[in-house]
Every structure is written in C-alpha cells, then in structure tokens.
Design an enzyme around this catalytic site. Sequence first.
Site, PDB file in Angstrom:
ATOM      1  CG  ASP A  13      -2.136   0.851   1.088  1.00  0.00           C
ATOM      2  OD1 ASP A  13      -3.206   0.284   0.829  1.00  0.00           O
ATOM      3  OD2 ASP A  13      -2.020   2.088   1.216  1.00  0.00           O
ATOM      4  CE1 TYR A  20     -13.031   2.701 -10.309  1.00  0.00           C
ATOM      5  CE2 TYR A  20     -15.213   2.074 -11.102  1.00  0.00           C
ATOM      6  CZ  TYR A  20     -14.135   1.859 -10.269  1.00  0.00           C
ATOM      7  OH  TYR A  20     -14.146   0.800  -9.387  1.00  0.00           O
TER       8      TYR A  20
END
Length: 256
Positions: free
Chosen positions: A36, A153
């Site tokens: 992450d 998106y």
Amino acid sequence: MADKVKVALVTGGASGIGKSICLRLAQKKMKILVVDLNLEAAKQTTKEIIDSGGTAEAYAVDVSNNAQIVELCKSINEKHPIDILVNNAGIAHIGNIENTQESDLDRLYNINVKGVYNCIYGVIESMKAQKSGVIINMASIAASVGITDRFAYSMTKGAVLTMTYSVARDYIDDGIRCNCISPGRVHTPFVDNFIEKNYPDNQAEMFEKLSKSQPIGRMGTPDEIAALVDYLCSDDAAFITGSNFPIDGGFVTLNN
C-alpha cells in the site's frame, strides 16, 4: 514433509476491500504481503494478522511505479516465490468526458491500468518458473455496463477486464490462472466520505438511495468480496480461469 506455505501479495491491502482480503487469506495460513502507499496503515493490517496467529509483511510501494514494483517482486521472489497476486489497488473518478481532464485520465490510467500491468509483470516470470500461480484483478460492473458519470473509471476497469482475458489465455499452459472480480457498490470508507463531502445535508437519504440502486436492496460488504477472492484463490477453483465474476446484488442483470 509439511505443505508449502503459499504467499499472497495484495495491493491496496491497508484498508477497505483490500484489508478484508488480507485478513481472509491469512485465515488460510498464507503469508500475506500487504502492499500500500500508506505504510503505517499497511503495518496495522499486518499487526492484526500477526496478532491472530498469521504471518504478514508490510510494504510501501506506488503500484504505478514500474521500477518500484519490479524491484519489490524480485526481492520477494528471491526469498519466497509469490503464489497469489491480488490486484486490488485503485482509485475512482466521478464525471463524464466533458468534466474529465487529461490529468484525470492519466492519473487513473497510471494506477488502475498501469498498476495492474506492473504487478503482473513483476510476478509472471516467477509464476511461470514454478508452473503455478493465481492472479485476481479487481475490475468493476463499470467495465460491463454504462454507469453515469464514470467515464475515466469505466475506461480503466474495461482495460482490467480485457487484460484478465489476455493473461489467462497467454499463460494457461504455464499453470497460471487469471480471473477478475467486478463488484457493484460496496460499503467502504470511500462511500461514506463521498456522501459526506457531496451530500452533507441529506447523508442518510443518499446512503439509502445508493443502497437501493442494487436490486438486492443494499450495498455489498468488503468481507463478501474477500470471500469470493478466497474461493478463486483456492484449489476448489482450479477449473476456473479467464472469467469475470460480477458480485453486485443483481445490478448488471436485474436493473432493466
């Protein structure tokens, strides 16, 4: 001889769906690599896993940076080959083509598309060498149906879907399975923050509206997505590759 411990690398593993995936796979006695941007949050996920008796490591990496990903995968594979890759990291954007700037398009492409490419590129050689591997890509219902104000998106998730098909086809003889999951709306902190930011005066009403957009009458949960990932990573799914799995409360097929 004891069975080999499988190693699973999960991007975006520090929160939301990614964190649920990490915790779920850890229950199967896998070694979890939590990747992450937010190292402290990734360490918190690994701590939860370790406190529950599991094994995990945290890494702070930008998935859009090819050099970082290749170096990370190389160093990990030298210690313990990666058996499972879950490409979960991704970002969203709201807007049609008129209010999508070139910078928006580039930003989403770099993480949602190039990030998936980088991670698969980083693990594929090792998976080929061991003649086994599982790759799970996180797509979206926006890859298959038109969603209002999701131009950029949808573009990226459509790419994730077709990359899944290509990788599944190209590496089927190497024992590598590649599938993707297409969630509908899932209740994560992102949804709560979106509602709070854009509808501060009628948050409860908007939450209800978004929930009801799924025919089943509610949003999904991160744990439900994680359960599907768990299945697709397991030997029970050994006959499944090159498939897209909507998990959307009936959104794609029943909203007509």
